[in-house]
Design a protein around this motif. Sequence first.
Motif, PDB file in Angstrom:
ATOM      1  N   ASN A   6       7.421   8.771 -30.588  1.00 33.95           N
ATOM      2  CA  ASN A   6       7.174   7.468 -31.237  1.00 33.95           C
ATOM      3  C   ASN A   6       8.470   6.695 -31.421  1.00 33.95           C
ATOM      4  OD1 ASN A   6       4.405   7.434 -31.557  1.00 33.95           O
ATOM      5  ND2 ASN A   6       4.484   8.628 -33.459  1.00 33.95           N
ATOM      6  N   GLY A  29       2.978   5.717 -28.236  1.00 34.73           N
ATOM      7  CA  GLY A  29       2.586   6.993 -28.862  1.00 34.73           C
ATOM      8  C   GLY A  29       1.063   7.109 -28.930  1.00 34.73           C
ATOM      9  N   ASP A  30       0.400   5.985 -29.318  1.00 30.93           N
ATOM     10  CA  ASP A  30      -1.084   5.988 -29.389  1.00 30.93           C
ATOM     11  C   ASP A  30      -1.694   6.244 -28.018  1.00 30.93           C
ATOM     12  OD1 ASP A  30      -1.006   5.463 -32.075  1.00 30.93           O
ATOM     13  OD2 ASP A  30      -1.567   3.342 -31.913  1.00 30.93           O
ATOM     14  N   PHE A  53       7.285  17.408 -30.593  1.00 33.45           N
ATOM     15  CA  PHE A  53       8.276  16.328 -30.748  1.00 33.45           C
ATOM     16  C   PHE A  53       7.661  14.931 -30.619  1.00 33.45           C
ATOM     17  CE2 PHE A  53      10.673  19.952 -28.798  1.00 33.45           C
ATOM     18  CZ  PHE A  53      11.376  20.319 -29.914  1.00 33.45           C
ATOM     19  N   PHE A  54       6.560  14.796 -31.287  1.00 30.93           N
ATOM     20  CA  PHE A  54       5.859  13.522 -31.151  1.00 30.93           C
ATOM     21  C   PHE A  54       6.527  12.417 -31.959  1.00 30.93           C
ATOM     22  CE2 PHE A  54       2.010  10.718 -31.608  1.00 30.93           C
ATOM     23  CZ  PHE A  54       1.928  10.356 -30.276  1.00 30.93           C
ATOM     24  N   LYS A  55       7.129  12.817 -33.060  1.00 27.71           N
ATOM     25  CA  LYS A  55       7.862  11.826 -33.854  1.00 27.71           C
ATOM     26  C   LYS A  55       8.947  11.199 -32.981  1.00 27.71           C
ATOM     27  CE  LYS A  55      10.402  11.198 -38.201  1.00 27.71           C
ATOM     28  NZ  LYS A  55      11.413  10.433 -37.585  1.00 27.71           N
ATOM     29  N   HIS A  65       5.249   3.163 -31.282  1.00 28.41           N
ATOM     30  CA  HIS A  65       3.969   3.682 -31.748  1.00 28.41           C
ATOM     31  C   HIS A  65       2.831   3.392 -30.792  1.00 28.41           C
ATOM     32  CE1 HIS A  65       4.762   5.387 -35.719  1.00 28.41           C
ATOM     33  NE2 HIS A  65       3.463   5.772 -35.680  1.00 28.41           N
ATOM     34  N   LYS A  68       5.457  26.943 -32.644  1.00 30.48           N
ATOM     35  CA  LYS A  68       6.539  25.957 -32.813  1.00 30.48           C
ATOM     36  C   LYS A  68       7.878  26.673 -32.986  1.00 30.48           C
ATOM     37  CE  LYS A  68       4.221  21.942 -33.113  1.00 30.48           C
ATOM     38  NZ  LYS A  68       4.434  20.795 -32.282  1.00 30.48           N
ATOM     39  N   GLY A  82      -3.489  13.101 -37.630  1.00 32.36           N
ATOM     40  CA  GLY A  82      -2.231  12.741 -36.963  1.00 32.36           C
ATOM     41  C   GLY A  82      -2.278  13.072 -35.484  1.00 32.36           C
ATOM     42  N   ASP A 109      -0.990  20.936 -31.390  1.00 34.49           N
ATOM     43  CA  ASP A 109      -0.058  19.925 -31.947  1.00 34.49           C
ATOM     44  C   ASP A 109       0.887  19.473 -30.824  1.00 34.49           C
ATOM     45  OD1 ASP A 109       0.990  18.900 -34.860  1.00 34.49           O
ATOM     46  OD2 ASP A 109       2.654  19.187 -33.414  1.00 34.49           O
ATOM     47  N   VAL A 110       1.015  18.103 -30.736  1.00 33.65           N
ATOM     48  CA  VAL A 110       1.923  17.554 -29.701  1.00 33.65           C
ATOM     49  C   VAL A 110       3.372  17.839 -30.126  1.00 33.65           C
ATOM     50  CG1 VAL A 110       2.585  15.491 -28.418  1.00 33.65           C
ATOM     51  CG2 VAL A 110       0.233  15.747 -29.253  1.00 33.65           C
ATOM     52  N   ARG A 165     -10.228  15.481 -33.547  1.00 28.93           N
ATOM     53  CA  ARG A 165      -8.892  15.066 -34.011  1.00 28.93           C
ATOM     54  C   ARG A 165      -8.773  15.543 -35.450  1.00 28.93           C
ATOM     55  NH1 ARG A 165      -6.242   9.025 -34.648  1.00 28.93           N
ATOM     56  NH2 ARG A 165      -4.094   9.783 -34.954  1.00 28.93           N
ATOM     57  N   ARG A 202       7.991  26.163 -28.943  1.00 33.00           N
ATOM     58  CA  ARG A 202       7.027  25.122 -28.571  1.00 33.00           C
ATOM     59  C   ARG A 202       6.509  25.326 -27.130  1.00 33.00           C
ATOM     60  NH1 ARG A 202      10.698  22.756 -32.002  1.00 33.00           N
ATOM     61  NH2 ARG A 202       9.774  21.733 -33.821  1.00 33.00           N
TER      62      ARG A 202
HETATM   63  N1  LIG Z   1       2.149   6.840 -32.433  1.00 35.07           N
HETATM   64  C1  LIG Z   1       1.594   7.663 -33.330  1.00 35.07           C
HETATM   65  N2  LIG Z   1       2.294   8.513 -34.014  1.00 35.07           N
HETATM   66  C2  LIG Z   1       1.725   9.372 -34.894  1.00 35.07           C
HETATM   67  C3  LIG Z   1       0.343   9.331 -35.116  1.00 35.07           C
HETATM   68  N3  LIG Z   1      -0.008  10.282 -36.079  1.00 35.07           N
HETATM   69  C4  LIG Z   1       1.162  10.897 -36.419  1.00 35.07           C
HETATM   70  N4  LIG Z   1       2.192  10.342 -35.699  1.00 35.07           N
HETATM   71  C5  LIG Z   1       3.513  10.721 -35.798  1.00 35.07           C
HETATM   72  O1  LIG Z   1       3.811  12.026 -35.341  1.00 35.07           O
HETATM   73  C6  LIG Z   1       4.995  12.471 -35.909  1.00 35.07           C
HETATM   74  C7  LIG Z   1       4.935  13.862 -36.259  1.00 35.07           C
HETATM   75  O2  LIG Z   1       6.170  14.301 -36.579  1.00 35.07           O
HETATM   76  P1  LIG Z   1       6.431  15.645 -37.161  1.00 35.07           P
HETATM   77  O3  LIG Z   1       5.380  16.242 -37.907  1.00 35.07           O
HETATM   78  O4  LIG Z   1       7.737  15.549 -37.958  1.00 35.07           O
HETATM   79  O5  LIG Z   1       6.769  16.655 -35.953  1.00 35.07           O
HETATM   80  P2  LIG Z   1       7.353  16.396 -34.506  1.00 35.07           P
HETATM   81  O6  LIG Z   1       8.207  15.306 -34.491  1.00 35.07           O
HETATM   82  O7  LIG Z   1       6.214  16.336 -33.606  1.00 35.07           O
HETATM   83  O8  LIG Z   1       8.073  17.732 -34.289  1.00 35.07           O
HETATM   84  P3  LIG Z   1       7.409  19.142 -34.152  1.00 35.07           P
HETATM   85  O9  LIG Z   1       5.998  19.029 -34.514  1.00 35.07           O
HETATM   86  O10 LIG Z   1       8.174  20.036 -34.975  1.00 35.07           O
HETATM   87  O11 LIG Z   1       7.562  19.423 -32.754  1.00 35.07           O
HETATM   88  C8  LIG Z   1       5.269  11.529 -37.066  1.00 35.07           C
HETATM   89  O12 LIG Z   1       6.425  10.765 -36.806  1.00 35.07           O
HETATM   90  C9  LIG Z   1       4.061  10.646 -37.163  1.00 35.07           C
HETATM   91  O13 LIG Z   1       4.404   9.345 -37.437  1.00 35.07           O
HETATM   92  C10 LIG Z   1      -0.423   8.371 -34.387  1.00 35.07           C
HETATM   93  O14 LIG Z   1      -1.590   8.222 -34.533  1.00 35.07           O
HETATM   94  N5  LIG Z   1       0.239   7.576 -33.511  1.00 35.07           N
END
Ligand SMILES: Nc1nc2c(ncn2[C@@H]2O[C@H](COP(=O)(O)OP(=O)(O)OP(=O)(O)O)[C@@H](O)[C@H]2O)c(=O)[nH]1
Length: 635
Positions: A522, A530-531, A517-519, A527, A625, A554, A514-515, A551, A629
Amino acid sequence: MVRAVKRRNIFNRTLARRLLLRISLATGALITLAACIGFYFSYQQAYQQQVSYLVHDSNQRIERESSVFKQAEATAELLGQYFIDSYQQASQSPDVIAAVFDQWFEETEPGVHRLREAFYEGFSPDPEFFSNPYSSEFKHLSVFAGQSQYALTDERKMRIVVALKVVHRLAPSWQQLYENTHISMPENVIVHYSLNHPWGRQARADLDITRYAVVRSTLQSENPERQGAWTGLYYDLSSEQWVITYQIPVDFDGRHLGTPSHDVSLEDMLNRLIDSHESAATHVVLNNQAQLIAAPTSVIAPHEHSGIVHLEHLDNPLYTSIWDRIADTDGEQIFTIDHKDMLIIAHKIPGPDWWYITAYPLWEIQKLALLSPMRFVILSGGFFILVLVILYIFMNQQISRPLRHLSRLAHEVGNKRYEAVTQIKIEAEYQRSEIGMLVRSMQEMARSILSQQQTLEAEVDKRTAELAAANQRLENMAHMDGLTGLLNRRALHRDLQYLLNDQNAKPHAFLLVDVDFFKAYNDHYGHLDGDQVLKEICALLSHHCEGHAYRYGGEEIACIVPANDLTDAIAAAESLRNEIANVKRIHAASPLKYLTISIGVTMMQRGESANDIIQRADKFLYQAKDEGRNRVCGG
Ligand SMILES: Nc1nc2c(ncn2[C@@H]2O[C@H](COP(=O)(O)OP(=O)(O)OP(=O)(O)O)[C@@H](O)[C@H]2O)c(=O)[nH]1
């Protein structure tokens, strides 16, 4: 299949038979018509031929037998001529010859002189009185000089001796032809030559031959024309035979010297005449007074010793009918007596002027006439059967055999053995015929079908390959993630299930990535960035992962990697985590400053479900996590 072949065979047989039957009926009708016409004309011709044959046969018999009569007339004339010549010669010295009479004759009864018996048995007289260059021995001779009103003068004696010499000179050469040869004289004298009996010695002393009609008819008073004549048939008691006599009176200087005669036995001749080569024929000899001269034994036997039988006394309707038709005619007569179904052929026998009649049953002629047309019909029938046999062989060879050949060919076509059809050889005799054309056409058709089949198969193969490729593409698309190019979650479940079911599968570890702090990423970068980042992370993981990357959903990525144990698995996960961390991609919104990943690791156990594994890995991911992390947790 068998039924189809049988039906074809029956068809062939039936076709040949039907052809044969129709040809038989047509030609049979023609031959029957020709046979009927031929039969009619042939019968008519054969009937006429049979009648002609019978007439010819009858003519030949009469010609053969009448020669005896002609000969008798000729020899009697010769005898008469010789008698006159000898008489003339002897007349030079009648007394000398008369002296011979006294030597050779004896008076056996008063007024009756007979030649001595030795002349019958065999006697050679003194050459002084007699010389004969042919035979000096007198034999088979007898003379009867009976009582007469005329005196026994030297002339009479001389005439008797001359007659004796003449008969002795000529008669032996005719002994096979006549019963006897004799010269009778009007003075009750007979000079007689016969192999069978010495008539002159045996005649009764009181016999007067001039009383008999036979001799009387030669006298000048009875026969002024001095013609030779045949007597009627009479039974000669001395020879016990039916005979007929030819006699020709001989005169000299207006005086009746004697009558040379032959007795002709009719026994043999009549037997020959009535003995038919045609067993069905009946032969009858009639004289001009409707008296029966000769007839089949059954008719004549009851009257054998009754002398000549008149038809009136015979009570034979057939003979009476014949006589009614020929009585006033002359020459050859051919007619039928319908109520008796008889063909009658009547001819005159020259000499005695008798009728020689042949009666032939019409049915016998018809039967013989039928033989020829019957032969024609039998030959025609035989020829017809021969033609049919040849025709049958010909049809079998030229129609049935090629049909069977074609049938086999069609059978091969029916079974789609086109290759075999093209290889069948056409027999040389059918090459140029319609059969050959048909076979070639069928082979051409088979080759065309084969060619089309091959083209079709190639097209099908091509289309199948294309379809397979399309299917493969669809399959891939179904298991592929569109954004990252990784296998998707469906593929993950498929592969997990496969490994879990495979008894021989090597041990594998399951990694859930899992990436971090991906949210925030983004939110900070947008986004699209992010992609892009997600695609780069996926590409790196896929590249460095020893197994397959998926994959999961998400920003979560799953990896199935071969690993003997958890240590190996954690090492592999650490390696992947380092690959991402070492990129040092700036993440301004992350407390860690760079883009990092967290990984939950677990070993896949045989017998457990895919969900159990995923849940376990997910638990260790949470643990990573929670622990800050950018780290790997497993168990
Ligand atoms: N750009 C983009 N964002 C994605 C995609 N799939 C999921 N996301 C985003 O990834 C984020 C995941 O957030 P969270 O699950 O809250 O976790 P996080 O922000 O990564 O924090 P932790 O996992 O706790 O480190 C969300 O905001 C989704 O919108 C995608 O295909 N593209």
